[in-house]
Write a protein that holds these residues in place. Structure first.
Motif, PDB file in Angstrom:
ATOM      1  N   THR A  23       0.825  -1.203   0.000  1.00 37.79           N
ATOM      2  CA  THR A  23       0.000   0.000   0.000  1.00 37.79           C
ATOM      3  C   THR A  23       0.861   1.255   0.000  1.00 37.79           C
ATOM      4  O   THR A  23       0.548   2.232  -0.695  1.00 37.79           O
ATOM      5  CB  THR A  23      -0.974   0.003   1.192  1.00 37.79           C
ATOM      6  N   ALA A  24       1.955   1.244   0.742  1.00 43.83           N
ATOM      7  CA  ALA A  24       2.860   2.398   0.750  1.00 43.83           C
ATOM      8  C   ALA A  24       3.445   2.613  -0.645  1.00 43.83           C
ATOM      9  O   ALA A  24       3.545   3.747  -1.123  1.00 43.83           O
ATOM     10  CB  ALA A  24       3.969   2.191   1.775  1.00 43.83           C
ATOM     11  N   GLU A  25       3.833   1.529  -1.304  1.00 45.46           N
ATOM     12  CA  GLU A  25       4.370   1.635  -2.663  1.00 45.46           C
ATOM     13  C   GLU A  25       3.307   2.146  -3.631  1.00 45.46           C
ATOM     14  O   GLU A  25       3.590   2.967  -4.504  1.00 45.46           O
ATOM     15  CB  GLU A  25       4.914   0.286  -3.139  1.00 45.46           C
ATOM     16  N   LEU A  26       2.086   1.675  -3.465  1.00 47.95           N
ATOM     17  CA  LEU A  26       0.989   2.146  -4.310  1.00 47.95           C
ATOM     18  C   LEU A  26       0.803   3.645  -4.155  1.00 47.95           C
ATOM     19  O   LEU A  26       0.709   4.371  -5.150  1.00 47.95           O
ATOM     20  CB  LEU A  26      -0.305   1.408  -3.949  1.00 47.95           C
ATOM     21  N   HIS A  27       0.794   4.126  -2.925  1.00 50.95           N
ATOM     22  CA  HIS A  27       0.656   5.562  -2.693  1.00 50.95           C
ATOM     23  C   HIS A  27       1.818   6.333  -3.312  1.00 50.95           C
ATOM     24  O   HIS A  27       1.615   7.384  -3.939  1.00 50.95           O
ATOM     25  CB  HIS A  27       0.579   5.856  -1.193  1.00 50.95           C
ATOM     26  N   LEU A  28       3.005   5.816  -3.148  1.00 52.06           N
ATOM     27  CA  LEU A  28       4.187   6.475  -3.706  1.00 52.06           C
ATOM     28  C   LEU A  28       4.097   6.571  -5.228  1.00 52.06           C
ATOM     29  O   LEU A  28       4.386   7.620  -5.818  1.00 52.06           O
ATOM     30  CB  LEU A  28       5.450   5.720  -3.287  1.00 52.06           C
ATOM     31  N   THR A  57     -10.491   5.663  -4.510  1.00 52.48           N
ATOM     32  CA  THR A  57     -10.506   6.726  -3.511  1.00 52.48           C
ATOM     33  C   THR A  57      -9.079   7.101  -3.132  1.00 52.48           C
ATOM     34  O   THR A  57      -8.757   8.287  -2.976  1.00 52.48           O
ATOM     35  CB  THR A  57     -11.285   6.282  -2.258  1.00 52.48           C
ATOM     36  N   GLU A  58      -8.227   6.108  -2.993  1.00 57.46           N
ATOM     37  CA  GLU A  58      -6.822   6.374  -2.661  1.00 57.46           C
ATOM     38  C   GLU A  58      -6.144   7.159  -3.773  1.00 57.46           C
ATOM     39  O   GLU A  58      -5.346   8.058  -3.507  1.00 57.46           O
ATOM     40  CB  GLU A  58      -6.074   5.060  -2.405  1.00 57.46           C
ATOM     41  N   PHE A  59      -6.447   6.815  -5.010  1.00 59.24           N
ATOM     42  CA  PHE A  59      -5.873   7.535  -6.139  1.00 59.24           C
ATOM     43  C   PHE A  59      -6.268   9.013  -6.081  1.00 59.24           C
ATOM     44  O   PHE A  59      -5.423   9.897  -6.248  1.00 59.24           O
ATOM     45  CB  PHE A  59      -6.330   6.901  -7.456  1.00 59.24           C
ATOM     46  N   LEU A  65      -3.174  15.230  -2.620  1.00 57.11           N
ATOM     47  CA  LEU A  65      -2.048  15.400  -1.712  1.00 57.11           C
ATOM     48  C   LEU A  65      -0.794  15.829  -2.470  1.00 57.11           C
ATOM     49  O   LEU A  65       0.003  16.622  -1.968  1.00 57.11           O
ATOM     50  CB  LEU A  65      -1.791  14.101  -0.952  1.00 57.11           C
ATOM     51  N   THR A  66      -0.635  15.336  -3.670  1.00 63.21           N
ATOM     52  CA  THR A  66       0.544  15.663  -4.475  1.00 63.21           C
ATOM     53  C   THR A  66       0.684  17.167  -4.676  1.00 63.21           C
ATOM     54  O   THR A  66       1.792  17.705  -4.592  1.00 63.21           O
ATOM     55  CB  THR A  66       0.491  14.946  -5.837  1.00 63.21           C
ATOM     56  N   GLN A  67      -0.413  17.837  -4.927  1.00 61.00           N
ATOM     57  CA  GLN A  67      -0.349  19.284  -5.144  1.00 61.00           C
ATOM     58  C   GLN A  67       0.173  19.998  -3.900  1.00 61.00           C
ATOM     59  O   GLN A  67       0.991  20.906  -4.000  1.00 61.00           O
ATOM     60  CB  GLN A  67      -1.725  19.827  -5.541  1.00 61.00           C
ATOM     61  N   ARG A  68      -0.248  19.562  -2.740  1.00 64.86           N
ATOM     62  CA  ARG A  68       0.232  20.180  -1.496  1.00 64.86           C
ATOM     63  C   ARG A  68       1.697  19.850  -1.251  1.00 64.86           C
ATOM     64  O   ARG A  68       2.468  20.701  -0.804  1.00 64.86           O
ATOM     65  CB  ARG A  68      -0.626  19.713  -0.320  1.00 64.86           C
ATOM     66  N   LEU A  69       2.093  18.616  -1.550  1.00 68.49           N
ATOM     67  CA  LEU A  69       3.491  18.221  -1.367  1.00 68.49           C
ATOM     68  C   LEU A  69       4.404  18.998  -2.308  1.00 68.49           C
ATOM     69  O   LEU A  69       5.484  19.446  -1.913  1.00 68.49           O
ATOM     70  CB  LEU A  69       3.662  16.720  -1.586  1.00 68.49           C
ATOM     71  N   ALA A  72       5.032  22.386  -1.159  1.00 71.35           N
ATOM     72  CA  ALA A  72       5.971  22.399  -0.040  1.00 71.35           C
ATOM     73  C   ALA A  72       7.395  22.049  -0.477  1.00 71.35           C
ATOM     74  O   ALA A  72       8.298  21.993   0.347  1.00 71.35           O
ATOM     75  CB  ALA A  72       5.508  21.434   1.039  1.00 71.35           C
ATOM     76  N   GLY A  73       7.584  21.794  -1.778  1.00 67.42           N
ATOM     77  CA  GLY A  73       8.930  21.573  -2.284  1.00 67.42           C
ATOM     78  C   GLY A  73       9.250  20.185  -2.792  1.00 67.42           C
ATOM     79  O   GLY A  73      10.380  19.929  -3.193  1.00 67.42           O
ATOM     80  N   LEU A  74       8.303  19.266  -2.787  1.00 66.51           N
ATOM     81  CA  LEU A  74       8.582  17.914  -3.271  1.00 66.51           C
ATOM     82  C   LEU A  74       8.857  17.934  -4.775  1.00 66.51           C
ATOM     83  O   LEU A  74       8.119  18.544  -5.548  1.00 66.51           O
ATOM     84  CB  LEU A  74       7.389  16.992  -3.002  1.00 66.51           C
ATOM     85  N   ASP A  75       9.916  17.256  -5.159  1.00 64.07           N
ATOM     86  CA  ASP A  75      10.232  17.063  -6.576  1.00 64.07           C
ATOM     87  C   ASP A  75       9.881  15.618  -6.909  1.00 64.07           C
ATOM     88  O   ASP A  75      10.622  14.696  -6.562  1.00 64.07           O
ATOM     89  CB  ASP A  75      11.717  17.326  -6.833  1.00 64.07           C
ATOM     90  N   THR A  76       8.745  15.419  -7.566  1.00 59.35           N
ATOM     91  CA  THR A  76       8.286  14.060  -7.850  1.00 59.35           C
ATOM     92  C   THR A  76       9.225  13.320  -8.793  1.00 59.35           C
ATOM     93  O   THR A  76       9.206  12.092  -8.824  1.00 59.35           O
ATOM     94  CB  THR A  76       6.861  14.060  -8.438  1.00 59.35           C
ATOM     95  N   ALA A  77      10.065  14.024  -9.513  1.00 61.71           N
ATOM     96  CA  ALA A  77      11.031  13.384 -10.403  1.00 61.71           C
ATOM     97  C   ALA A  77      12.099  12.624  -9.617  1.00 61.71           C
ATOM     98  O   ALA A  77      12.766  11.748 -10.137  1.00 61.71           O
ATOM     99  CB  ALA A  77      11.690  14.409 -11.306  1.00 61.71           C
TER     100      ALA A  77
END
Length: 79
Positions: A23-28, A57-59, A65-69, A72-77
């Protein structure tokens, strides 16, 4: 990377994930590819990854959540 390749990457990451980390990997993976999959419905995501519809729902949560991250400075790359 096209959608076919993205879904192949997601499936591969999930199949390689330890059972207790699935589940953690799926979220990531959802966070990692949120921008590329912005036009995909939650239902379509589940169908293409081979998940139960309840994961839709998780998707949706991870996409929001991605937009907020990122704000805050997250680089999804780097995921």
């Amino acid at each position: 990377m096209n959608e076919y390749e993205i879904f192949a990457q997601i499936k591969s990451a999930l199949s390689d994930a330890p059972r207790n980390q699935y589940t953690a990997e799926l979220h990531l993976q959802m966070i990692k590819y949120a921008d590329e999959l912005k036009n995909i419905t939650a239902k379509e995501f589940c169908e293409r990854v081979g998940l139960r519809g309840s994961f839709g729902t998780e998707f949706s949560k991870m996409r929001n959540l991605t937009q907020r991250l990122k704000a805050a400075g997250l680089d999804t790359a780097k995921i």
